[in-house]
Design an enzyme around this catalytic site. Structure first.
Site, PDB file in Angstrom:
ATOM      1  N   ASP A  68       0.869  -1.172   0.000  1.00  0.00           N
ATOM      2  CA  ASP A  68       0.000   0.000   0.000  1.00  0.00           C
ATOM      3  C   ASP A  68       0.908   1.225   0.000  1.00  0.00           C
ATOM      4  O   ASP A  68       1.676   1.426   0.957  1.00  0.00           O
ATOM      5  CB  ASP A  68      -0.876  -0.045   1.262  1.00  0.00           C
ATOM      6  CG  ASP A  68      -1.806   1.151   1.368  1.00  0.00           C
ATOM      7  OD1 ASP A  68      -1.544   2.197   0.730  1.00  0.00           O
ATOM      8  OD2 ASP A  68      -2.801   1.044   2.107  1.00  0.00           O
ATOM      9  N   VAL A  69       0.849   2.040  -1.062  1.00  0.00           N
ATOM     10  CA  VAL A  69       1.802   3.152  -1.183  1.00  0.00           C
ATOM     11  C   VAL A  69       1.595   4.238  -0.130  1.00  0.00           C
ATOM     12  O   VAL A  69       2.466   5.092   0.052  1.00  0.00           O
ATOM     13  CB  VAL A  69       1.786   3.792  -2.591  1.00  0.00           C
ATOM     14  CG1 VAL A  69       2.197   2.806  -3.661  1.00  0.00           C
ATOM     15  CG2 VAL A  69       0.425   4.434  -2.899  1.00  0.00           C
ATOM     16  N   ASN A  95       2.328   5.814  -9.920  1.00  0.00           N
ATOM     17  CA  ASN A  95       1.069   5.816 -10.678  1.00  0.00           C
ATOM     18  C   ASN A  95      -0.153   5.527  -9.824  1.00  0.00           C
ATOM     19  O   ASN A  95      -1.261   5.934 -10.157  1.00  0.00           O
ATOM     20  CB  ASN A  95       1.190   4.768 -11.797  1.00  0.00           C
ATOM     21  CG  ASN A  95      -0.142   4.432 -12.425  1.00  0.00           C
ATOM     22  OD1 ASN A  95      -0.669   5.178 -13.230  1.00  0.00           O
ATOM     23  ND2 ASN A  95      -0.711   3.291 -12.014  1.00  0.00           N
ATOM     24  N   TYR A 168      -9.845  14.690  -4.904  1.00  0.00           N
ATOM     25  CA  TYR A 168      -8.992  14.223  -6.006  1.00  0.00           C
ATOM     26  C   TYR A 168      -8.220  15.386  -6.633  1.00  0.00           C
ATOM     27  O   TYR A 168      -7.004  15.313  -6.830  1.00  0.00           O
ATOM     28  CB  TYR A 168      -9.867  13.524  -7.051  1.00  0.00           C
ATOM     29  CG  TYR A 168      -9.099  12.893  -8.189  1.00  0.00           C
ATOM     30  CD1 TYR A 168      -8.531  11.627  -8.057  1.00  0.00           C
ATOM     31  CD2 TYR A 168      -8.954  13.553  -9.410  1.00  0.00           C
ATOM     32  CE1 TYR A 168      -7.837  11.042  -9.115  1.00  0.00           C
ATOM     33  CE2 TYR A 168      -8.262  12.972 -10.470  1.00  0.00           C
ATOM     34  CZ  TYR A 168      -7.713  11.719 -10.313  1.00  0.00           C
ATOM     35  OH  TYR A 168      -7.021  11.132 -11.359  1.00  0.00           O
ATOM     36  N   LYS A 172      -4.091  16.009  -6.835  1.00  0.00           N
ATOM     37  CA  LYS A 172      -3.318  16.147  -8.067  1.00  0.00           C
ATOM     38  C   LYS A 172      -2.681  17.541  -8.162  1.00  0.00           C
ATOM     39  O   LYS A 172      -1.577  17.684  -8.688  1.00  0.00           O
ATOM     40  CB  LYS A 172      -4.190  15.861  -9.288  1.00  0.00           C
ATOM     41  CG  LYS A 172      -4.730  14.425  -9.340  1.00  0.00           C
ATOM     42  CD  LYS A 172      -3.618  13.381  -9.377  1.00  0.00           C
ATOM     43  CE  LYS A 172      -4.156  11.982  -9.594  1.00  0.00           C
ATOM     44  NZ  LYS A 172      -3.109  10.944  -9.658  1.00  0.00           N
TER      45      LYS A 172
HETATM   46  P1  NAD Z   1      -6.999   2.134 -11.980  1.00  0.00           P
HETATM   47  O1  NAD Z   1      -7.994   2.148 -10.900  1.00  0.00           O
HETATM   48  O2  NAD Z   1      -7.087   1.093 -13.034  1.00  0.00           O
HETATM   49  O3  NAD Z   1      -5.520   2.040 -11.416  1.00  0.00           O
HETATM   50  C1  NAD Z   1      -5.109   2.577 -10.191  1.00  0.00           C
HETATM   51  C2  NAD Z   1      -4.289   1.520  -9.504  1.00  0.00           C
HETATM   52  O4  NAD Z   1      -3.738   2.069  -8.296  1.00  0.00           O
HETATM   53  C3  NAD Z   1      -5.129   0.306  -9.108  1.00  0.00           C
HETATM   54  O5  NAD Z   1      -4.458  -0.864  -9.517  1.00  0.00           O
HETATM   55  C4  NAD Z   1      -5.205   0.412  -7.590  1.00  0.00           C
HETATM   56  O6  NAD Z   1      -5.277  -0.844  -6.954  1.00  0.00           O
HETATM   57  C5  NAD Z   1      -3.890   1.102  -7.291  1.00  0.00           C
HETATM   58  N1  NAD Z   1      -3.881   1.734  -5.981  1.00  0.00           N
HETATM   59  C6  NAD Z   1      -4.808   2.605  -5.466  1.00  0.00           C
HETATM   60  N2  NAD Z   1      -4.467   2.939  -4.215  1.00  0.00           N
HETATM   61  C7  NAD Z   1      -3.302   2.287  -3.939  1.00  0.00           C
HETATM   62  C8  NAD Z   1      -2.459   2.230  -2.808  1.00  0.00           C
HETATM   63  N3  NAD Z   1      -2.742   2.918  -1.695  1.00  0.00           N
HETATM   64  N4  NAD Z   1      -1.346   1.459  -2.881  1.00  0.00           N
HETATM   65  C9  NAD Z   1      -1.040   0.767  -4.003  1.00  0.00           C
HETATM   66  N5  NAD Z   1      -1.815   0.776  -5.101  1.00  0.00           N
HETATM   67  C10 NAD Z   1      -2.941   1.516  -5.060  1.00  0.00           C
HETATM   68  O7  NAD Z   1      -7.067   3.593 -12.626  1.00  0.00           O
HETATM   69  P2  NAD Z   1      -6.084   4.319 -13.654  1.00  0.00           P
HETATM   70  O8  NAD Z   1      -6.934   5.191 -14.476  1.00  0.00           O
HETATM   71  O9  NAD Z   1      -5.181   3.361 -14.331  1.00  0.00           O
HETATM   72  O10 NAD Z   1      -5.244   5.258 -12.668  1.00  0.00           O
HETATM   73  C11 NAD Z   1      -3.835   5.310 -12.640  1.00  0.00           C
HETATM   74  C12 NAD Z   1      -3.385   6.727 -12.292  1.00  0.00           C
HETATM   75  O11 NAD Z   1      -3.736   7.588 -13.370  1.00  0.00           O
HETATM   76  C13 NAD Z   1      -4.037   7.294 -11.045  1.00  0.00           C
HETATM   77  O12 NAD Z   1      -3.081   8.026 -10.310  1.00  0.00           O
HETATM   78  C14 NAD Z   1      -5.107   8.214 -11.600  1.00  0.00           C
HETATM   79  O13 NAD Z   1      -5.411   9.263 -10.717  1.00  0.00           O
HETATM   80  C15 NAD Z   1      -4.401   8.715 -12.848  1.00  0.00           C
HETATM   81  N6  NAD Z   1      -5.308   9.266 -13.860  1.00  0.00           N
HETATM   82  C16 NAD Z   1      -6.191   8.485 -14.527  1.00  0.00           C
HETATM   83  C17 NAD Z   1      -7.014   9.066 -15.477  1.00  0.00           C
HETATM   84  C18 NAD Z   1      -8.007   8.274 -16.284  1.00  0.00           C
HETATM   85  O14 NAD Z   1      -8.770   8.873 -17.057  1.00  0.00           O
HETATM   86  N7  NAD Z   1      -8.064   6.968 -16.182  1.00  0.00           N
HETATM   87  C19 NAD Z   1      -6.928  10.437 -15.752  1.00  0.00           C
HETATM   88  C20 NAD Z   1      -6.017  11.194 -15.045  1.00  0.00           C
HETATM   89  C21 NAD Z   1      -5.207  10.603 -14.101  1.00  0.00           C
END
Ligand code: NAD
Length: 270
Positions: A68-69, A95, A168, A172
């Site tokens: 857990d990060v 990420n 959120y 960010k």
């Molecule tokens: P996702 O939910 O598929 O991936 C996020 C991952 O982070 C998941 O595997 C989750 O288990 C993991 N995670 C969450 N909390 C955690 C913790 N405390 N410790 C370890 N792992 C943890 O969603 P995604 O879209 O792939 O998101 C990845 C990143 O991209 C995130 O930071 C998100 O904010 C960012 N993001 C996504 C989008 C989008 O449109 N999908 C847009 C902007 C930013």
């Protein structure tokens, strides 16, 4: 060691939240670019092992490590286990992230803290562990011109306010100045810290925004380029930011968003 088709050859990358969505795309792209990749996951070891299997099937190197990060001890353990598996890292892709959406007046302290802990404190803890590891290991001139590279996964919501998602957007926005302040501090050691700000990418985090044709049509009104992004769009940018091709790129946020930050509503009005 790096070649045109393997720009990350010989390097070791840690990708947090690497078992789904954008992180999974980054894992596959970095492995294809020649890096040995640590697939961090928080829960669901099967998903992480499936990613490792895909990398192995393509002839690459990967290992899954749970942590857990937002937990200091678990992050330290993640970096110890990663080093035991492959050696000290050259690349961190911070990420991992999540959403806990609520109208502002209804938002609970737990929703606020859960998001800030994972999205901002998690990046602090991982980046700190990475900087310490880069310093301990020292330069590897044959592998990379930089001592180390950190890529923070931000969001277009580091600049676009987002009603109903104040936790959120705050996290960010915090990532943006965490990244830039850290970049300023460690650039003299040739540690490059940058961020990627994705727009709307088709992943589990925002499924309801694209899973029906009506929802996708609404979403596309916000995207001048006319398509929802895919994890590969972000993954390619991450490989470039981690490679020597971007060696002079320091403290930048790369918006990979199909133009979402261009205020598309102003095409018709304003
Ligand atoms: P996702 O939910 O598929 O991936 C996020 C991952 O982070 C998941 O595997 C989750 O288990 C993991 N995670 C969450 N909390 C955690 C913790 N405390 N410790 C370890 N792992 C943890 O969603 P995604 O879209 O792939 O998101 C990845 C990143 O991209 C995130 O930071 C998100 O904010 C960012 N993001 C996504 C989008 C989008 O449109 N999908 C847009 C902007 C930013």
């Amino acid at each position: 060691m790096a070649t045109a088709d393997k720009p990350l050859a010989g390097q070791i990358a840690i990708v947090t939240g690497g078992s789904s969505g954008i992180g999974a795309g980054v894992v596959l792209a970095m492995a294809a670019a020649g890096a040995a990749v640590v697939v961090n996951y928080r829960s669901g070891v099967e998903g992480a092992e499936a990613m490792v299997g895909k990398v192995h099937a393509a002839g690459g190197r990967a290992v899954a490590i749970g942590a857990d990060v937002s937990d200091e001890a678990q992050v330290e353990q993640l970096f110890r286990e990663a080093e035991a598996a492959f050696g000290p890292p050259d690349i961190l892709v911070a990420n991992a992230g999540l959403q806990r959406d609520a109208a502002f007046a209804e938002m609970t302290l737990e929703q606020w803290r859960t998001v800030l802990d994972a999205n901002l404190t998690g990046q602090f803890l991982c980046a700190r562990a990475a900087v310490r590891a880069f310093r301990r290991r020292g330069p590897r001139a044959k592998v990379s011109r930089a001592l180390g590279k950190i890529i923070c996964m931000s969001s277009v919501h580091d600049v676009i306010p987002w009603a109903g998602h104040v936790n959120y957007a705050s996290s960010k926005g915090g990532v943006s100045l965490l990244m830039r302040s850290l970049a300023q501090e460690v650039a003299p050691e040739r540690i490059r810290v940058n961020a990627i700000a994705p727009g709307a990418i088709r992943t589990p985090i925002n499924r309801e925004a694209w899973e029906t044709p009506e929802a996708e049509a609404q979403l596309l009104r916000l995207i001048p380029y006319g398509r929802v992004g895919e994890p590969e769009d972000i993954a390619e940018a991450a490989v470039w930011l981690a490679s020597d091709a971007s060696d002079y790129v320091v403290g930048t946020t790369l918006y990979v968003d199909g133009g979402m930050t261009l205020y598309p509503a102003f095409r018709e009005g304003g």
